[in-house]
Design a protein around this motif. Structure first.
Motif, PDB file in Angstrom:
ATOM      1  N   HIS A  17      23.852 -11.911 -26.907  1.00 58.68           N
ATOM      2  CA  HIS A  17      22.958 -11.902 -25.747  1.00 58.68           C
ATOM      3  C   HIS A  17      21.533 -11.629 -26.250  1.00 58.68           C
ATOM      4  N   PRO A  18      20.579 -12.524 -25.964  1.00 58.90           N
ATOM      5  CA  PRO A  18      19.221 -12.369 -26.498  1.00 58.90           C
ATOM      6  C   PRO A  18      18.553 -11.042 -26.157  1.00 58.90           C
ATOM      7  N   VAL A  19      18.789 -10.519 -24.971  1.00 63.40           N
ATOM      8  CA  VAL A  19      18.167  -9.244 -24.585  1.00 63.40           C
ATOM      9  C   VAL A  19      18.668  -8.122 -25.492  1.00 63.40           C
ATOM     10  N   ARG A  20      19.960  -8.100 -25.773  1.00 64.04           N
ATOM     11  CA  ARG A  20      20.510  -7.044 -26.635  1.00 64.04           C
ATOM     12  C   ARG A  20      19.961  -7.143 -28.048  1.00 64.04           C
ATOM     13  N   LEU A  21      19.861  -8.348 -28.539  1.00 67.35           N
ATOM     14  CA  LEU A  21      19.335  -8.522 -29.893  1.00 67.35           C
ATOM     15  C   LEU A  21      17.864  -8.104 -29.955  1.00 67.35           C
ATOM     16  N   ARG A  22      17.099  -8.421 -28.907  1.00 64.44           N
ATOM     17  CA  ARG A  22      15.688  -7.982 -28.868  1.00 64.44           C
ATOM     18  C   ARG A  22      15.603  -6.457 -28.809  1.00 64.44           C
ATOM     19  N   MET A  23      16.459  -5.834 -27.998  1.00 62.91           N
ATOM     20  CA  MET A  23      16.467  -4.369 -27.901  1.00 62.91           C
ATOM     21  C   MET A  23      16.760  -3.738 -29.254  1.00 62.91           C
ATOM     22  N   LEU A  24      17.779  -4.242 -29.920  1.00 65.17           N
ATOM     23  CA  LEU A  24      18.142  -3.711 -31.223  1.00 65.17           C
ATOM     24  C   LEU A  24      16.994  -3.877 -32.215  1.00 65.17           C
ATOM     25  N   THR A  25      16.341  -5.023 -32.182  1.00 66.36           N
ATOM     26  CA  THR A  25      15.192  -5.268 -33.061  1.00 66.36           C
ATOM     27  C   THR A  25      14.074  -4.276 -32.775  1.00 66.36           C
ATOM     28  N   LEU A  26      13.794  -4.017 -31.504  1.00 61.90           N
ATOM     29  CA  LEU A  26      12.753  -3.047 -31.146  1.00 61.90           C
ATOM     30  C   LEU A  26      13.120  -1.632 -31.605  1.00 61.90           C
ATOM     31  N   LEU A  27      14.371  -1.234 -31.384  1.00 63.76           N
ATOM     32  CA  LEU A  27      14.787   0.108 -31.790  1.00 63.76           C
ATOM     33  C   LEU A  27      14.723   0.277 -33.304  1.00 63.76           C
ATOM     34  N   ARG A  28      15.054  -0.775 -34.042  1.00 64.31           N
ATOM     35  CA  ARG A  28      14.968  -0.712 -35.500  1.00 64.31           C
ATOM     36  C   ARG A  28      13.524  -0.691 -35.978  1.00 64.31           C
ATOM     37  N   GLY A  29      12.694  -1.509 -35.364  1.00 61.17           N
ATOM     38  CA  GLY A  29      11.327  -1.656 -35.842  1.00 61.17           C
ATOM     39  C   GLY A  29      10.351  -0.620 -35.328  1.00 61.17           C
ATOM     40  N   GLU A  30      10.535  -0.190 -34.088  1.00 65.52           N
ATOM     41  CA  GLU A  30       9.563   0.706 -33.466  1.00 65.52           C
ATOM     42  C   GLU A  30      10.096   2.113 -33.242  1.00 65.52           C
ATOM     43  N   GLY A  31      11.379   2.313 -33.494  1.00 62.59           N
ATOM     44  CA  GLY A  31      11.947   3.641 -33.364  1.00 62.59           C
ATOM     45  C   GLY A  31      12.576   3.894 -32.010  1.00 62.59           C
ATOM     46  N   PRO A  32      13.055   5.123 -31.800  1.00 62.85           N
ATOM     47  CA  PRO A  32      13.773   5.475 -30.576  1.00 62.85           C
ATOM     48  C   PRO A  32      12.965   5.195 -29.309  1.00 62.85           C
ATOM     49  N   ALA A  99      27.584 -18.625 -31.225  1.00 62.85           N
ATOM     50  CA  ALA A  99      26.696 -18.108 -30.176  1.00 62.85           C
ATOM     51  C   ALA A  99      25.777 -17.032 -30.736  1.00 62.85           C
ATOM     52  N   TYR A 100      26.333 -16.128 -31.532  1.00 65.62           N
ATOM     53  CA  TYR A 100      25.525 -15.078 -32.159  1.00 65.62           C
ATOM     54  C   TYR A 100      24.470 -15.689 -33.079  1.00 65.62           C
ATOM     55  N   LEU A 101      24.883 -16.603 -33.944  1.00 63.75           N
ATOM     56  CA  LEU A 101      23.951 -17.200 -34.898  1.00 63.75           C
ATOM     57  C   LEU A 101      22.866 -18.013 -34.194  1.00 63.75           C
ATOM     58  N   THR A 102      23.199 -18.652 -33.090  1.00 60.03           N
ATOM     59  CA  THR A 102      22.204 -19.392 -32.317  1.00 60.03           C
ATOM     60  C   THR A 102      21.159 -18.439 -31.752  1.00 60.03           C
ATOM     61  N   THR A 103      21.598 -17.290 -31.245  1.00 61.22           N
ATOM     62  CA  THR A 103      20.667 -16.286 -30.724  1.00 61.22           C
ATOM     63  C   THR A 103      19.780 -15.751 -31.833  1.00 61.22           C
ATOM     64  N   VAL A 104      20.364 -15.459 -32.985  1.00 51.92           N
ATOM     65  CA  VAL A 104      19.582 -14.970 -34.127  1.00 51.92           C
ATOM     66  C   VAL A 104      18.525 -16.001 -34.525  1.00 51.92           C
ATOM     67  N   ALA A 105      18.931 -17.263 -34.644  1.00 53.21           N
ATOM     68  CA  ALA A 105      17.988 -18.313 -35.033  1.00 53.21           C
ATOM     69  C   ALA A 105      16.851 -18.430 -34.019  1.00 53.21           C
ATOM     70  N   MET A 106      17.169 -18.334 -32.732  1.00 53.35           N
ATOM     71  CA  MET A 106      16.148 -18.415 -31.691  1.00 53.35           C
ATOM     72  C   MET A 106      15.147 -17.263 -31.815  1.00 53.35           C
ATOM     73  N   LEU A 107      15.662 -16.047 -32.025  1.00 55.65           N
ATOM     74  CA  LEU A 107      14.768 -14.893 -32.130  1.00 55.65           C
ATOM     75  C   LEU A 107      13.959 -14.925 -33.417  1.00 55.65           C
ATOM     76  N   TYR A 108      14.552 -15.377 -34.523  1.00 58.19           N
ATOM     77  CA  TYR A 108      13.791 -15.534 -35.769  1.00 58.19           C
ATOM     78  C   TYR A 108      12.644 -16.521 -35.549  1.00 58.19           C
ATOM     79  N   ALA A 109      12.926 -17.649 -34.900  1.00 57.44           N
ATOM     80  CA  ALA A 109      11.893 -18.655 -34.656  1.00 57.44           C
ATOM     81  C   ALA A 109      10.789 -18.085 -33.771  1.00 57.44           C
ATOM     82  N   ASP A 110      11.151 -17.338 -32.723  1.00 56.25           N
ATOM     83  CA  ASP A 110      10.148 -16.719 -31.847  1.00 56.25           C
ATOM     84  C   ASP A 110       9.277 -15.739 -32.631  1.00 56.25           C
ATOM     85  N   ARG A 111       9.906 -14.941 -33.470  1.00 56.78           N
ATOM     86  CA  ARG A 111       9.172 -13.951 -34.261  1.00 56.78           C
ATOM     87  C   ARG A 111       8.248 -14.640 -35.272  1.00 56.78           C
TER      88      ARG A 111
END
Length: 185
Positions: A17-32, A99-111
């Motif tokens: 799910h793109p929202v979950r992957l974005r959340m995880l990316t934010l928590l990893r990159g920007e902290g709690p 499905a997971y890899l498609t979401t990852v590829a989409m978020l990598y491209a956006d980033r």
């Protein structure tokens, strides 16, 4: 924090799910952060944000940050620095993995698009740093696996710096057989 997690199929399904992957990316990159903070950052309502946070926690990607907040103000943090996928353990690339890899590829491209659009605004010393290069080499599956393993070790051996001028630096390792080629039997 353990350096990485290799999720099972249920975990990959949760992360697709793109929202979950974005959340995880934010928590990893920007902290709690709290559900309210993440909701504002991702333009979501707090109910949806809380639901997605619970899904990430259920699969071990995030955990409650008990050193912050109170009963009304729940903070979350990433449980790992990275997510790795190992298809040998998964068996085949089924629809959940795809499905997971498609979401990852989409978020990598956006980033990557965001990074390119911000290049002109970087401090002078950061403008020549980085690359959007690609190489195409002919390898056997064994050689390809060895190359990916060596590259991953180089990336994982990079030490975080506390020096003045240090900033977060994103490295994506994308390695795959060239799409569209014809395979001989």
């Amino acid at each position: 924090m353990p350096s990485s997690i290799t999720p099972d199929i249920a975990g990959l399904r949760a992360l697709s799910h793109p929202v979950r992957l974005r959340m995880l990316t934010l928590l990893r990159g920007e902290g709690p952060a709290t559900a309210t903070t993440l909701a504002a950052r991702l333009d979501l309502n707090t109910g949806a944000t809380s639901y997605h946070l619970r899904q990430l926690a259920q699969h071990g990607f995030i955990e409650e940050d008990s050193e912050r907040g109170n009963a009304r103000d729940r903070w979350w943090r990433a449980a790992h620095e990275s997510t790795r996928t190992d298809f040998r353990e998964k068996g085949v690339v089924d629809s959940d993995v795809e499905a997971y890899l498609t979401t990852v590829a989409m978020l990598y491209a956006d980033r990557m698009r965001a990074a390119v659009s911000e290049m002109a605004f970087l401090p002078e010393e950061w403008r020549p740093v980085g690359t959007l290069s690609d190489w195409e080499v002919r390898l056997t599956p064994t050689q390809a696996e060895q190359l990916v393993q060596r590259l991953a070790k180089v990336i994982e051996s990079a030490d975080d710096s506390d020096a003045d001028g240090a900033a977060p630096f994103v490295v994506n390792l994308n390695a795959f057989p060239r799409p569209g080629q014809r395979w001989s039997s």
